[in-house]
Enzyme design. Structure first.
Site, PDB file in Angstrom:
ATOM      1  N   CYS A  35       0.804  -1.225   0.000  1.00 14.86           N
ATOM      2  CA  CYS A  35       0.000   0.000   0.000  1.00 14.86           C
ATOM      3  C   CYS A  35       0.840   1.279   0.000  1.00 14.86           C
ATOM      4  CB  CYS A  35      -0.966  -0.005   1.176  1.00 14.86           C
ATOM      5  SG  CYS A  35      -0.269  -0.667   2.683  1.00 14.86           S
TER       6      CYS A  35
ATOM      7  N   GLN B 180       1.678   4.939   9.152  1.00 16.99           N
ATOM      8  CA  GLN B 180       0.732   3.979   8.575  1.00 16.99           C
ATOM      9  C   GLN B 180      -0.415   3.654   9.528  1.00 16.99           C
ATOM     10  OE1 GLN B 180       4.421   1.831   6.334  1.00 16.99           O
ATOM     11  NE2 GLN B 180       2.545   0.641   6.367  1.00 16.99           N
TER      12      GLN B 180
ATOM     13  N   ARG C 178       3.839   2.722  12.497  1.00 16.50           N
ATOM     14  CA  ARG C 178       2.381   2.586  12.658  1.00 16.50           C
ATOM     15  C   ARG C 178       1.893   3.705  13.571  1.00 16.50           C
ATOM     16  NH1 ARG C 178      -0.038  -0.520   9.415  1.00 16.50           N
ATOM     17  NH2 ARG C 178       1.037  -2.439  10.010  1.00 16.50           N
TER      18      ARG C 178
ATOM     19  N   HIS D 125      -2.682   5.951   5.010  1.00 17.95           N
ATOM     20  CA  HIS D 125      -1.232   5.927   5.191  1.00 17.95           C
ATOM     21  C   HIS D 125      -0.661   7.258   4.704  1.00 17.95           C
ATOM     22  CE1 HIS D 125      -1.426   1.836   6.299  1.00 17.95           C
ATOM     23  NE2 HIS D 125      -0.713   1.264   5.354  1.00 17.95           N
TER      24      HIS D 125
HETATM   25  N1  HSE Z   1       1.781  -3.815   4.923  1.00 19.23           N
HETATM   26  C1  HSE Z   1       0.929  -2.685   5.008  1.00 19.23           C
HETATM   27  C2  HSE Z   1       0.762  -2.238   6.419  1.00 19.23           C
HETATM   28  C3  HSE Z   1      -0.437  -2.930   4.456  1.00 19.23           C
HETATM   29  O1  HSE Z   1       1.116  -2.983   7.334  1.00 19.23           O
HETATM   30  O2  HSE Z   1       0.305  -1.131   6.644  1.00 19.23           O
HETATM   31  C4  HSE Z   1      -0.589  -3.633   3.175  1.00 19.23           C
HETATM   32  O3  HSE Z   1       0.182  -3.211   2.100  1.00 19.23           O
END
Ligand code: HSE
Length: 366
Positions: free
Chosen positions: A135, A162, A264, A271
């Site tokens: 993503c 993210q 995160r 994101h």
């Molecule tokens: N790997 C990405 C995430 C989501 O953990 O935010 C999918 O692409």
């Protein structure tokens, strides 16, 4: 009409895909079949030209009757089923959201606004495996498409912010549960001052009762500077994907370095990425802006003002939207080839479901 089978259509990415396909009337162009790993024989969702019962997603004979299979079921399913179908000589087209097959030679990583002509070429020459990209990679490439197309980028450093949805539906719900625990503690102590409340909240999030089964750590009131597994390079797997996937999508002759720290944060489904871009040569701000904003139909250039940035470059403004805003574009004090930027996009739309929908549509319209 082609027979198209859907697997993992009830999950988060699958559900967003279904919604988008309804909005675009894609179901009128196919016979649709819905598969399930647990409820074979139950009623299937109704779409134009749909088969009424759920079929077994674990039965290769049923799967092989399809011209196209679209899987949002996840990597383990792909790992188990895809090789079986290939071994049996299934001639159909496999479209997948999972990362399992992305870097295989036989796969094209699909990102319609950026590599539609490559997808078309692959379909014409008998390509059978089409996989959605990571993503953050897909959103980064839609935002910086113009600069890459003009071959202006020497390297990019991307610092990501993210959303919880990228880790899955359970994680997104866990973030909300964590917020609920914070809210109820706040409600119980209406008279406390800011510092006393902060101490209670810090103890709450580090305490045993805070819900963190899925993330393993608090995300509400916190951030997590590691996404996915550890690699020997010291990168997280999420960080590793940026360069390898982007260069595969761009079909770069020489590798364009792309690296940074993936983090995160407590957003739900958007994101964001803070970018440092080193250009191959110095460029005027106005021409960088022009190149970025004219690249494709989805990138949205946001003027570098406080008001525009706060109104248009946030998860609150972008959740559920298909456009991919990029702003904070300005020369940096690091040197005249360095530009700052900030981009954001809906992780479930162009970050996951939409590239799959577009390639399916191309297959159906062939
Ligand atoms: N790997 C990405 C995430 C989501 O953990 O935010 C999918 O692409």
């Amino acid at each position: 009409m082609k027979k198209v089978g859907f697997i993992g259509w009830r999950g988060m990415v699958g559900s967003v895909l279904m919604e988008r396909m309804k909005e675009e009337s894609d179901f009128t162009l196919m016979e649709s079949y819905f598969f399930s790993t647990s409820q074979t024989g139950a009623l299937a969702p109704k779409t134009p030209n749909s088969h009424d019962k759920l079929l077994s997603a674990l039965d290769p004979r049923e799967l092989m009757k399809m011209d196209v299979l679209v899987s949002c079921q996840g990597g383990e399913y792909t790992q188990e089923i895809y090789p079986q179908l290939k071994k049996e000589g299934w001639p159909g087209i496999w479209i997948d959201a999972a990362s399992t097959l992305r870097m295989k030679d036989e796969s094209v990583i699909v990102l319609d606004p950026v590599n539609r002509s490559h997808i078309r070429e692959a379909l014409t020459s008998g390509g059978k495996t089409f996989v959605g990209g990571n993503c953050t990679v897909s959103l980064l490439l839609i935002a910086l498409h113009g600069l890459f197309r003009e071959n202006l980028v020497e390297w990019v450093s991307s610092m990501t912010y993210q959303a919880a949805s990228g880790a899955g539906a359970k994680n997104m719900l866990e973030l909300l549960d964590q917020m609920k625990a914070v809210g109820s503690t706040f409600d119980q102590h209406p008279a406390l001052g800011a510092l006393e409340l902060e101490a209670r909240m810090t103890s709450l999030m580090n305490g045993p009762s805070f819900p963190k089964e899925n993330f393993g750590h608090p995300l509400a009131l916190n951030l997590l500077p590691w996404i996915d597994s550890e690699l020997p390079s010291g990168q997280s797997k999420e960080e590793w994907k940026a360069q390898v996937e982007a260069n595969k999508i761009l079909r770069s002759k020489t590798t364009i370095p792309i690296d940074g720290t993936c983090v995160r944060v407590g957003a739900l489904r958007c994101h964001s990425q803070g970018l440092t871009i080193k250009l191959k040569k110095s460029a005027h701000l106005s021409s960088v802006e022009e190149i970025i904003q004219s690249a494709n139909s989805w990138v949205q250039f946001v003027p570098n003002t406080k008001a525009d940035s706060l109104a248009k470059l946030t998860p609150a403004a972008v959740s559920g939207k298909l456009h991919v805003p990029i702003g904070r574009v300005r020369p940096m004090t690091l040197g005249d080839q360095y530009f700052n930027a900030f981009t954001i996009g809906d992780q479930l739309l162009w970050g996951a479901a939409e590239p799959l929908r577009c390639v399916l549509r191309m297959v159906l319209e062939e």
